[in-house]
Each structure stands twice: as structure tokens, then as C-alpha cells.
Design a protein around this motif. Sequence first.
Motif, short mmCIF file in Angstrom:
data_model
loop_
_atom_site.label_atom_id
_atom_site.label_comp_id
_atom_site.label_asym_id
_atom_site.label_seq_id
_atom_site.Cartn_x
_atom_site.Cartn_y
_atom_site.Cartn_z
N GLU A 146 0.69 -1.17 0.12
CA GLU A 146 -0.15 -0.06 0.04
C GLU A 146 0.79 1.34 -0.12
O GLU A 146 1.95 1.34 0.61
N PRO A 147 0.46 2.19 -0.73
CA PRO A 147 1.22 3.54 -0.65
C PRO A 147 0.86 4.31 0.68
O PRO A 147 0.09 3.76 1.58
N ASP A 148 1.81 5.12 1.21
CA ASP A 148 1.45 6.06 2.48
C ASP A 148 0.58 7.00 2.23
O ASP A 148 0.93 8.24 1.53
N LEU A 149 -0.82 6.95 2.74
CA LEU A 149 -1.56 8.01 2.38
C LEU A 149 -2.08 8.62 3.63
O LEU A 149 -2.80 9.17 3.68
N ARG A 150 -1.15 8.38 4.67
CA ARG A 150 -1.44 9.17 5.88
C ARG A 150 -1.61 10.75 5.78
O ARG A 150 -0.63 11.24 4.85
N THR A 186 -11.94 -0.62 -2.35
CA THR A 186 -11.25 0.63 -2.38
C THR A 186 -11.29 1.43 -1.25
O THR A 186 -10.11 2.01 -0.63
N LEU A 187 -12.34 1.14 -0.42
CA LEU A 187 -12.25 1.83 0.72
C LEU A 187 -11.36 1.24 1.91
O LEU A 187 -10.76 1.73 2.67
N ARG A 188 -11.37 -0.21 2.05
CA ARG A 188 -10.16 -0.86 2.75
C ARG A 188 -8.84 -0.42 2.42
O ARG A 188 -8.00 -0.58 3.34
N ARG A 189 -8.65 -0.47 1.12
CA ARG A 189 -7.22 0.06 1.03
C ARG A 189 -6.81 1.23 1.15
O ARG A 189 -5.72 1.52 1.48
N LEU A 190 -7.56 2.11 0.82
CA LEU A 190 -7.46 3.64 1.50
C LEU A 190 -7.03 3.55 2.98
O LEU A 190 -6.33 4.11 3.64
N THR A 215 -9.50 1.56 -12.58
CA THR A 215 -9.88 0.18 -12.01
C THR A 215 -8.84 -0.03 -10.93
O THR A 215 -7.61 0.10 -10.77
N VAL A 216 -9.43 -0.32 -9.66
CA VAL A 216 -8.90 -0.55 -8.26
C VAL A 216 -9.22 -2.02 -8.16
O VAL A 216 -10.38 -2.40 -7.98
N GLY A 259 -5.08 11.34 -8.90
CA GLY A 259 -5.24 11.95 -7.36
C GLY A 259 -4.99 10.59 -6.35
O GLY A 259 -4.44 9.85 -6.95
N VAL A 260 -5.51 10.53 -5.13
CA VAL A 260 -5.23 9.62 -4.08
C VAL A 260 -5.62 8.11 -4.83
O VAL A 260 -4.73 7.20 -4.61
N LEU A 261 -6.97 8.13 -5.57
CA LEU A 261 -7.13 6.69 -5.88
C LEU A 261 -5.99 6.23 -6.80
O LEU A 261 -6.00 4.73 -6.89
N ASP A 262 -5.60 6.97 -7.54
CA ASP A 262 -4.41 6.71 -8.63
C ASP A 262 -3.42 6.05 -8.17
O ASP A 262 -2.75 5.24 -8.74
N LEU A 263 -3.14 6.21 -6.68
CA LEU A 263 -2.08 5.57 -6.36
C LEU A 263 -2.23 4.07 -5.57
O LEU A 263 -1.09 3.66 -5.06
N LEU A 264 -3.50 3.82 -5.70
CA LEU A 264 -3.72 2.42 -5.00
C LEU A 264 -3.19 1.33 -5.91
O LEU A 264 -3.22 1.45 -7.20
#
Length: 272
Positions: free
Chosen positions: A21-25, A46-50, A216-217, A267-272
Motif C-alpha cells: 500500500e502507498p503511504d496515504l497518511r 477501495t475503502l479498505r485499501r485507503l 480500476t482498483v 489523485g489519491v485513488l490513482d496511487l492504489l
Amino acid sequence: MTAPAAPVLNSAVSAAQALAEPDLRGHTVVALHPHPDDEAIFTGITLRRLADAGARVVLVMATGGELGGSRLPLRPGETVRQRRLAELEQAAELLGVARLVLLGRRDSGLPGGPDSTHARALAGAEPLALASRLAEIVDDEGAGTLLADDELGVYGHPDHRMAGVVGTIAAELTGADSYLATVDRNGLGPDGHLVHGAARAASVRFGREGAEIALTVAGDARHLAVKRAAILAHASQVDPAALPEQDFAAAYGREWFRRTGPAARPGVLDLL
């Protein structure tokens, strides 16, 4: 809310199979959905990975799903809304949701039905007023990302369509990056997803063509297990037989989003 330990589909899943996982803190994501169970069905991975990546996840639920009925007996004095909101709280914990907000609108029922004209029906809400409430949540949370349904409402349900309109307006009001949930109608297989039955019940098409989808996530076995558990937390709505474990990944292992407008930058979701 504090998320419980994530279930796994196979206890022998190795670390090599797990997604890094990326660091999204420091990031906050607000997700708007119309009915309890939509959050798990369409954006559970998506929500769990975030959340796993350290992002704060805020789930905004527009209605209590009052017209969904219940496949299980209710307790004496219990309403469908109460049962569904209790299930929502359980699913939200599984998905790592930090805050759950209820907008208090009423389920509008199927397209063209009489319930869509109810005074509190989501489908009849004033979009700008509801979007302003959502924008307040986004601003209060300092959220830079907003998830909502796309303008077709995933499968044309009036509440999903309204959620798409409200989410799009709120993103414009706040400047948040907007991700619009849908499904790839050709990527779901012939009939393995709950949206197939929902679309048949409403006599509408569902989803988008692959060329219309921007992101696509996907998830690994851990995320799939959590998503399945979160969907099944909505026991009043979903029969476990409808989610066979051996077929789950094929139907539910990916989640799809559209982006619109000139500000559709990564954006943020593109990092997942």
C-alpha cells in the motif's frame, strides 16, 4: 470506529501475494453512497485499501434503505431502517471507516415507483441543498477526495443517479478530486454480480463500456475477504448463497471509476 481484524479467504495467503500500500497518511476521502450495502458492493476494496494505506475514510450514507425489505425476520419493534443501519455500522468497521454520517433521506424505491414522490425521498431532494451539506462535511474534514456514483447511477436507480449529481456538485463546490463509481458491464462476467439482478428488477442497463472508465482498483485475497464479509454484513439484504466464495474474485475483485472535467488529474485513488 476501529476496524476489526480483516478476515481472509485463505489463511495460507503469503506476504508475496499481498499488495503493497502507498503511504496515504494525512489524506481524507469522503465517500457518498445512497443505500446501506452500496458501500461494500461497489467500493469495498477501495475503502479498505485507503484505510490500510493510512487515509481517513468518511462514509456518508444518504438513505436508510427503508424499501429494501428484509430477507430475515425483524426483532419485535425493529424497523427495516434500524436493521439496515445496524448492518451498515458493522460493514463500515470492516472497511476501515473512521466516521459514518447519515444524511437522513428516504429510499426512493424502483424507477417510476410511487415511493419516489415521498417528501423525504432522495430522488426528490433539491440537489444543491444536499450537495451543500455534503460540501460542509468535505470542508470540515479537510478532505481532498470525494467518491460518489457516476451520473448514470451505476444501474439507473433514481437514488444512485441523485447521489451522482450531489457528489459532482459537492466536488465542484469544494474543489475536491472527484471519483465516480460505476461498473464495467463487460468485465463482470455473464451474471455473477448483484448488480445484474438489481438491473433486471429495475428493467435498466447498468455500467459503462471499458473505454469510458478511467481507473480500476483491484485487491488481493485480504481485500476480497473483507469486501465479501462487508457485503454479507448486510444479512437482511444478501443471501450468502449469492456470493459463492469460489466465484467471488471474478465478479467482485475489481472496482471502477470515472473522472470528469478539466481537473481530472491523478489523485489519491490513482496511487492504489
